[in-house]
Design a protein around this motif. Structure first.
Motif, PDB file in Angstrom:
ATOM      1  N   VAL A  13       1.510   1.937  -3.602  1.00 28.38           N
ATOM      2  CA  VAL A  13       0.441   2.395  -4.364  1.00 28.38           C
ATOM      3  C   VAL A  13       0.189   3.835  -4.044  1.00 28.38           C
ATOM      4  O   VAL A  13       0.306   4.652  -4.947  1.00 28.38           O
ATOM      5  N   ARG A  14       0.607   4.283  -2.725  1.00 30.91           N
ATOM      6  CA  ARG A  14       0.116   5.695  -2.350  1.00 30.91           C
ATOM      7  C   ARG A  14       1.574   6.317  -2.628  1.00 30.91           C
ATOM      8  O   ARG A  14       1.291   7.719  -3.063  1.00 30.91           O
ATOM      9  N   TRP A  71       0.742  -1.381  -0.003  1.00 30.00           N
ATOM     10  CA  TRP A  71      -0.087   0.023   0.068  1.00 30.00           C
ATOM     11  C   TRP A  71       0.727   1.358  -0.022  1.00 30.00           C
ATOM     12  O   TRP A  71       0.395   2.272  -0.676  1.00 30.00           O
TER      13      TRP A  71
END
Length: 135
Positions: free
Chosen positions: A45-46, A42
């Motif tokens: 992704v961020r 994540w």
């Protein structure tokens, strides 16, 4: 809108900016690639995606104060629309190109904002992306 100071940034932006300060873009060097691979999913992704930019496109760039880059994206989008309409492109091809363009906007927004906060006044929304030249 002026570029934010480091203390004015949300913690999520501070983490992105810290990565960009240390390594640049995730694919810019072998060290950056290695550091990117160590991040949790994540966080990756961020770092490389921006859902707001995906949903709002050039408007997101205007809101963040990157009006030059937003205007360029608006022009590119308009140009693509005119080109697809003049070629009588199929609906499928039009949707594929539209989603690809939105994906490119989503992928470049975070680094574009980083450069904007560092004083960039470029009209190029893809500044810093592309082939690297060795000096």
């Amino acid at each position: 809108m002026t570029a934010p100071a480091a203390g004015e940034l949300a913690p999520s932006w501070q983490r992105r900016f810290a990565f960009f300060d240390l390594y640049g873009l995730p694919n810019s060097s072998p060290v950056a690639k290695a550091a990117y691979r160590t991040l949790p999913f994540w966080d990756k992704v961020r770092l490389t995606s921006n859902v707001w930019a995906l949903l709002f496109g050039f408007i997101y760039f205007y809101v963040k104060g990157m009006w030059r880059k937003g205007t360029t994206l608006l022009g590119i989008g308009f140009g693509l629309g005119v080109l697809l309409a003049s070629l009588h492109a199929s609906q499928f091809l039009t949707q594929v190109i539209t989603f690809a363009f939105a994906g490119a906007i989503m992928s470049t927004a975070n680094y574009a904002y980083y450069l904007h906060a560092r004083g960039s006044q470029s009209w190029n929304p893809f500044e810093g992306f592309g082939p690297r030249t060795s000096m």
